[in-house]
Design a protein around this motif. Structure first.
Motif, PDB file in Angstrom:
ATOM      1  N   LYS A 149       0.818  -1.219   0.000  1.00 18.77           N
ATOM      2  CA  LYS A 149       0.000   0.000   0.000  1.00 18.77           C
ATOM      3  C   LYS A 149       0.851   1.270   0.000  1.00 18.77           C
ATOM      4  O   LYS A 149       0.319   2.369   0.022  1.00 18.77           O
ATOM      5  N   GLY A 150       2.175   1.139   0.005  1.00 12.68           N
ATOM      6  CA  GLY A 150       3.034   2.301   0.115  1.00 12.68           C
ATOM      7  C   GLY A 150       3.239   2.692   1.558  1.00 12.68           C
ATOM      8  O   GLY A 150       2.720   2.052   2.484  1.00 12.68           O
ATOM      9  N   VAL A 151       4.007   3.750   1.771  1.00 12.31           N
ATOM     10  CA  VAL A 151       4.242   4.242   3.130  1.00 12.31           C
ATOM     11  C   VAL A 151       2.969   4.915   3.633  1.00 12.31           C
ATOM     12  O   VAL A 151       2.395   5.763   2.947  1.00 12.31           O
ATOM     13  N   LEU A 152       2.552   4.538   4.837  1.00 12.81           N
ATOM     14  CA  LEU A 152       1.277   4.988   5.382  1.00 12.81           C
ATOM     15  C   LEU A 152       1.485   5.898   6.583  1.00 12.81           C
ATOM     16  O   LEU A 152       2.530   5.865   7.238  1.00 12.81           O
ATOM     17  N   VAL A 153       0.465   6.689   6.874  1.00 12.01           N
ATOM     18  CA  VAL A 153       0.439   7.539   8.060  1.00 12.01           C
ATOM     19  C   VAL A 153      -0.770   7.134   8.879  1.00 12.01           C
ATOM     20  O   VAL A 153      -1.888   7.040   8.346  1.00 12.01           O
ATOM     21  N   SER A 154      -0.558   6.880  10.173  1.00  4.48           N
ATOM     22  CA  SER A 154      -1.659   6.411  11.006  1.00  4.48           C
ATOM     23  C   SER A 154      -1.741   7.212  12.293  1.00  4.48           C
ATOM     24  O   SER A 154      -0.850   7.148  13.138  1.00  4.48           O
TER      25      SER A 154
ATOM     26  N   SER B 270      -2.796   8.238   3.213  1.00  3.03           N
ATOM     27  CA  SER B 270      -1.757   8.127   2.191  1.00  3.03           C
ATOM     28  C   SER B 270      -0.663   9.143   2.458  1.00  3.03           C
ATOM     29  O   SER B 270      -0.947  10.327   2.658  1.00  3.03           O
ATOM     30  N   SER B 271       0.595   8.694   2.443  1.00  7.26           N
ATOM     31  CA  SER B 271       1.702   9.626   2.681  1.00  7.26           C
ATOM     32  C   SER B 271       1.779  10.695   1.591  1.00  7.26           C
ATOM     33  O   SER B 271       2.241  11.809   1.839  1.00  7.26           O
ATOM     34  N   ARG B 272       1.328  10.391   0.392  1.00  9.48           N
ATOM     35  CA  ARG B 272       1.375  11.372  -0.690  1.00  9.48           C
ATOM     36  C   ARG B 272       0.397  12.511  -0.475  1.00  9.48           C
ATOM     37  O   ARG B 272       0.689  13.665  -0.786  1.00  9.48           O
ATOM     38  N   ASP B 273      -0.760  12.221   0.068  1.00 15.63           N
ATOM     39  CA  ASP B 273      -1.855  13.185   0.057  1.00 15.63           C
ATOM     40  C   ASP B 273      -2.156  13.844   1.400  1.00 15.63           C
ATOM     41  O   ASP B 273      -2.792  14.893   1.442  1.00 15.63           O
ATOM     42  N   VAL B 274      -1.728  13.249   2.491  1.00 16.14           N
ATOM     43  CA  VAL B 274      -2.120  13.744   3.811  1.00 16.14           C
ATOM     44  C   VAL B 274      -1.354  15.012   4.183  1.00 16.14           C
ATOM     45  O   VAL B 274      -0.219  15.225   3.748  1.00 16.14           O
ATOM     46  N   SER B 275      -1.990  15.864   4.991  1.00 17.22           N
ATOM     47  CA  SER B 275      -1.350  17.077   5.494  1.00 17.22           C
ATOM     48  C   SER B 275      -1.757  17.304   6.947  1.00 17.22           C
ATOM     49  O   SER B 275      -2.859  16.920   7.373  1.00 17.22           O
ATOM     50  N   LYS B 276      -0.880  17.943   7.673  1.00 20.10           N
ATOM     51  CA  LYS B 276      -1.235  18.434   9.006  1.00 20.10           C
ATOM     52  C   LYS B 276      -2.050  19.702   8.812  1.00 20.10           C
ATOM     53  O   LYS B 276      -1.601  20.646   8.163  1.00 20.10           O
ATOM     54  N   THR B 277      -3.257  19.743   9.381  1.00 20.51           N
ATOM     55  CA  THR B 277      -4.175  20.841   9.079  1.00 20.51           C
ATOM     56  C   THR B 277      -4.550  21.682  10.288  1.00 20.51           C
ATOM     57  O   THR B 277      -5.279  22.665  10.147  1.00 20.51           O
TER      58      THR B 277
ATOM     59  N   PRO C  18      -8.331  16.283   2.900  1.00 24.91           N
ATOM     60  CA  PRO C  18      -9.679  16.852   2.812  1.00 24.91           C
ATOM     61  C   PRO C  18     -10.501  16.407   1.615  1.00 24.91           C
ATOM     62  O   PRO C  18     -11.668  16.058   1.761  1.00 24.91           O
ATOM     63  N   GLU C  19      -9.917  16.439   0.407  1.00 21.66           N
ATOM     64  CA  GLU C  19     -10.715  16.136  -0.786  1.00 21.66           C
ATOM     65  C   GLU C  19     -10.623  14.669  -1.206  1.00 21.66           C
ATOM     66  O   GLU C  19     -11.624  14.064  -1.596  1.00 21.66           O
ATOM     67  N   LEU C  20      -9.435  14.093  -1.136  1.00 21.24           N
ATOM     68  CA  LEU C  20      -9.259  12.725  -1.629  1.00 21.24           C
ATOM     69  C   LEU C  20      -9.630  11.675  -0.593  1.00 21.24           C
ATOM     70  O   LEU C  20      -9.936  10.543  -0.935  1.00 21.24           O
ATOM     71  N   GLY C  21      -9.592  12.013   0.673  1.00 22.16           N
ATOM     72  CA  GLY C  21     -10.090  11.135   1.720  1.00 22.16           C
ATOM     73  C   GLY C  21      -9.081  10.145   2.268  1.00 22.16           C
ATOM     74  O   GLY C  21      -8.026   9.883   1.692  1.00 22.16           O
ATOM     75  N   VAL C  22      -9.435   9.559   3.415  1.00 26.71           N
ATOM     76  CA  VAL C  22      -8.579   8.573   4.078  1.00 26.71           C
ATOM     77  C   VAL C  22      -8.534   7.290   3.249  1.00 26.71           C
ATOM     78  O   VAL C  22      -9.424   7.013   2.435  1.00 26.71           O
ATOM     79  N   LEU C  23      -7.497   6.496   3.480  1.00 26.96           N
ATOM     80  CA  LEU C  23      -7.427   5.171   2.852  1.00 26.96           C
ATOM     81  C   LEU C  23      -8.285   4.174   3.614  1.00 26.96           C
ATOM     82  O   LEU C  23      -8.801   3.225   3.044  1.00 26.96           O
TER      83      LEU C  23
ATOM     84  N   SER D 211      -4.023   4.476  -3.197  1.00 32.29           N
ATOM     85  CA  SER D 211      -3.485   5.483  -4.111  1.00 32.29           C
ATOM     86  C   SER D 211      -3.175   4.849  -5.461  1.00 32.29           C
ATOM     87  O   SER D 211      -2.692   3.718  -5.537  1.00 32.29           O
ATOM     88  N   THR D 212      -3.456   5.589  -6.522  1.00 39.70           N
ATOM     89  CA  THR D 212      -3.137   5.086  -7.865  1.00 39.70           C
ATOM     90  C   THR D 212      -1.729   5.486  -8.294  1.00 39.70           C
ATOM     91  O   THR D 212      -1.257   5.052  -9.342  1.00 39.70           O
TER      92      THR D 212
END
Length: 355
Positions: free
Chosen positions: A173-178, A185-192, A203-208, A222-223
């Motif tokens: 699944k790639g490197v994950l953030v939990s 997804s490590s690519r899409d997540v941000s500290k908000t 926010p837009e693409l959502g949790v895995l 993630s694709t």
């Protein structure tokens, strides 16, 4: 009679030890690599949730504080760094990534958890997502409250991360953030958010997926290519090219841009307003920088959405690259790695659409 009872006791004890040994062998082997951060922080009192000191608790103490992990994995720890994550450097990333790759190549390591400060957790995670060479799970975890707080979120976050890193569901699944019972997804997540436990969001693409009842549940993946699918190899790299971020704002000038270039920047991420707009006072300097060999990537400070190529600037004519949906801080990471392979803007644009 006493001798018979003694023999029975010894046999029962041996059977119990064998059962424990078999159970231990069935559990996944998870390495916890500690780098510091709030999850390893301490405060003046149990109600201190801001103004605490990060990176004071060692890895073994972190693990010992969550004895329940022994029921879900064979856990061992290693202290790689002990820093607040705002002080994370390229050199730290290279050291960490090489250690992760070494450990994952060992057959007795099934997954890795990395405890990390939240300030740059998303950046470290994405860097590893591009350079780790294994399908085995790698999970970054942190906390928004120090270990001494009444409602410390570190223990449950670490517990969930260990389960996730040892799970077959997380393989590939790639490197994950939990954090906060969510898988990101490590690519899409941000500290908000500056301080609340639900700070990490996509926010837009959502949790895995989610962590619930000691089990991960995935609902999407993630694709974008990652880990073993990428072209980046840092095994022999000692330093990464200098790439800096220039932030867009009203009344912007080119002072910061010119200073970065004078300091040796090989690439600039322009975090423009809106769809990566170029302010009139800055555009000529960006054009000149590109003509002199500096790579320019147009990104946006907005935080969501696709950066349109040839939208707010004629990127084809100017020989600029656009960041797709990557945040400026993650665009910087990809450009650094891209520059270890090529300076061809068409190739680098391909990478931005691929990773």
């Amino acid at each position: 009679m006493i001798r018979t009872q003694s023999v029975r006791f010894i046999v029962a004890l041996f059977s119990l030890l064998v059962a424990f040994s078999v159970q231990a062998q069935k559990l996944p082997n998870v390495m916890v690599l500690a780098t510091g951060g709030t999850i390893a922080g301490t405060g003046a009192s149990s109600t201190t949730t801001v103004g605490y000191t990060a990176a004071t608790v060692g890895v073994q103490q972190l693990i010992n504080a969550v004895p329940e992990v022994a029921k879900v994995a064979n856990v061992t720890g290693e202290q790689v760094f002990q820093i607040a994550s705002e002080s994370m450097t390229n050199e730290h990333w290279l050291t960490l990534a090489k250690r992760v790759n070494t450990l994952l190549a060992q057959p007795n390591v099934d997954g890795i958890v990395i405890t990390h400060g939240t300030d740059t957790l998303e950046e470290t995670a994405y860097f590893l997502n591009l350079v780790v060479k294994s399908r085995k799970p790698v999970v970054l975890v942190g906390a928004m409250r120090p270990s001494t707080a009444l409602s410390a979120d570190g223990p449950i976050n670490l517990y969930n991360a260990v389960i996730l890193a040892g799970s077959p569901e997380a393989v590939g699944k790639g490197v994950l953030v939990s954090l906060n019972d969510q898988i990101q997804s490590s690519r899409d997540v941000s500290k908000t958010n500056t301080s609340t436990p639900d700070s990490f969001r996509t926010p837009e693409l959502g949790v895995l997926g989610y962590m619930q009842g000691n089990k991960p549940y995935f609902y999407r993946a993630s694709t974008r290519k990652h880990t073993v699918e990428t072209e980046f190899d840092i095994s022999n790299i000692q330093a990464l090219p200098q790439v800096d971020i220039v932030y867009g704002y009203a009344n912007m000038n080119d002072v910061a841009l010119n200073a970065f270039i004078a300091a040796g920047a090989k690439g600039i991420i322009h975090a423009g307003t809106g769809d990566g707009s170029l302010a009139a006072k800055v555009k000529p300097s960006l054009i000149a920088a590109r003509k002199n060999g500096t790579l320019i990537v147009r990104a946006s400070r907005v935080g969501n959405g696709i950066l349109a190529r040839n939208g707010e600037a004629n990127d084809d004519e100017l020989d600029f690259v656009v960041s797709d949906t990557l945040s400026p801080q993650k665009a910087r990471i990809l450009l650094m790695l891209a520059l270890t392979k090529t300076s061809n803007t068409k190739e680098i644009q391909r990478m931005f659409y691929m990773y």
